[in-house]
Enzyme design. Structure first.
Site, PDB file in Angstrom:
ATOM      1  N   ALA A 193       1.584   1.561  -3.429  1.00  0.00           N
ATOM      2  CA  ALA A 193       0.541   1.904  -4.385  1.00  0.00           C
ATOM      3  C   ALA A 193       0.065   3.471  -4.157  1.00  0.00           C
ATOM      4  O   ALA A 193      -0.160   4.359  -5.096  1.00  0.00           O
ATOM      5  CB  ALA A 193      -0.570   1.192  -4.078  1.00  0.00           C
ATOM      6  N   GLU A 194       0.218   3.927  -2.885  1.00  0.00           N
ATOM      7  CA  GLU A 194      -0.177   5.449  -2.656  1.00  0.00           C
ATOM      8  C   GLU A 194       0.958   6.231  -2.952  1.00  0.00           C
ATOM      9  O   GLU A 194       0.501   7.431  -3.481  1.00  0.00           O
ATOM     10  CB  GLU A 194      -0.433   5.533  -1.162  1.00  0.00           C
ATOM     11  CG  GLU A 194      -0.930   6.809  -0.665  1.00  0.00           C
ATOM     12  CD  GLU A 194      -1.898   7.044   0.355  1.00  0.00           C
ATOM     13  OE1 GLU A 194      -2.286   8.122   0.630  1.00  0.00           O
ATOM     14  OE2 GLU A 194      -2.279   6.007   0.914  1.00  0.00           O
ATOM     15  N   THR A 195       2.135   5.927  -2.935  1.00  0.00           N
ATOM     16  CA  THR A 195       3.275   7.004  -3.378  1.00  0.00           C
ATOM     17  C   THR A 195       2.993   7.042  -4.814  1.00  0.00           C
ATOM     18  O   THR A 195       3.113   8.316  -5.278  1.00  0.00           O
ATOM     19  CB  THR A 195       4.691   6.445  -2.877  1.00  0.00           C
ATOM     20  OG1 THR A 195       4.618   6.347  -1.661  1.00  0.00           O
ATOM     21  CG2 THR A 195       5.664   7.291  -3.441  1.00  0.00           C
TER      22      THR A 195
ATOM     23  N   SER B 218      -0.268   8.860  -5.632  1.00  0.00           N
ATOM     24  CA  SER B 218      -0.389  10.366  -5.298  1.00  0.00           C
ATOM     25  C   SER B 218       0.745  11.128  -5.896  1.00  0.00           C
ATOM     26  O   SER B 218       0.482  12.444  -6.399  1.00  0.00           O
ATOM     27  CB  SER B 218       0.189  10.480  -3.730  1.00  0.00           C
ATOM     28  OG  SER B 218      -0.759   9.925  -2.919  1.00  0.00           O
TER      29      SER B 218
ATOM     30  N   VAL C 203       0.878  -1.191  -0.123  1.00  0.00           N
ATOM     31  CA  VAL C 203       0.038   0.032   0.067  1.00  0.00           C
ATOM     32  C   VAL C 203       0.752   1.388  -0.011  1.00  0.00           C
ATOM     33  O   VAL C 203       0.695   2.311  -0.762  1.00  0.00           O
ATOM     34  CB  VAL C 203      -0.996   0.003   1.178  1.00  0.00           C
ATOM     35  CG1 VAL C 203      -1.745   1.228   1.256  1.00  0.00           C
ATOM     36  CG2 VAL C 203      -1.891  -0.992   1.064  1.00  0.00           C
TER      37      VAL C 203
END
Length: 153
Positions: free
Chosen positions: A62-64, A67, A59
């Site tokens: 994925a979020e990096t 974003s 995660v």
């Protein structure tokens, strides 16, 4: 064109220094016309007790990626903050590393939604994630609140 802010790999990777991304060894590897790629090692920093990637580490990747891609797709004077992330872990991520690619599903004026697929080095799907971000207008207060204090002094 998707990218409203042109940034180099060097500039993106510089943003990963001094935070969680540096701790887990995350790097941005490619900027395409409509995608952003990165990779992260599967090692003691990112694995769980069975030696496979920790779901939380997936995660983080994925979020990096989502974003950063969302930020590059914002018009000048705007920035993004995460609203929601969903991740499905479909295969064990094994050493030496996992690879991620973020692509837009929807890029609007107030929100954007990103599809992030994480694979092993044999290109087998490890995790699929969907990130939704809010797009906010910058002002002096928002710039100051997003500035991190210098902790390296």
């Amino acid at each position: 064109m998707l990218w409203k802010r042109q940034q180099s790999l060097e500039q993106l990777n510089a943003m990963l220094i001094g935070n969680m991304c540096e701790h887990v060894g995350l790097t941005i590897t490619e900027i395409g016309d409509d995608f952003l790629c990165g990779e992260m090692p599967v090692d003691a920093r990112t694995s769980q007790h069975m030696g496979i990637i920790h779901g939380g580490a997936s995660v983080v990747l994925a979020e990096t990626l989502g974003s950063m891609a969302a930020g590059m797709s914002c018009l000048p004077g705007f920035y993004c903050v995460g609203l929601d992330i969903n991740a499905n872990h479909v295969r064990a991520g094994i050493p030496p590393k996992v690879l991620g690619i973020a692509r837009p599903i929807h890029v609007g004026f107030k929100t954007s939604v990103w599809d992030i697929r994480i694979t092993d080095i044999q290109q087998r799907l490890v995790c699929i994630a969907r990130l939704t971000v809010a797009i906010l207008q910058e002002n002096k207060q928002s710039r100051e609140s997003r500035a991190l204090p210098d902790t390296k002094s």
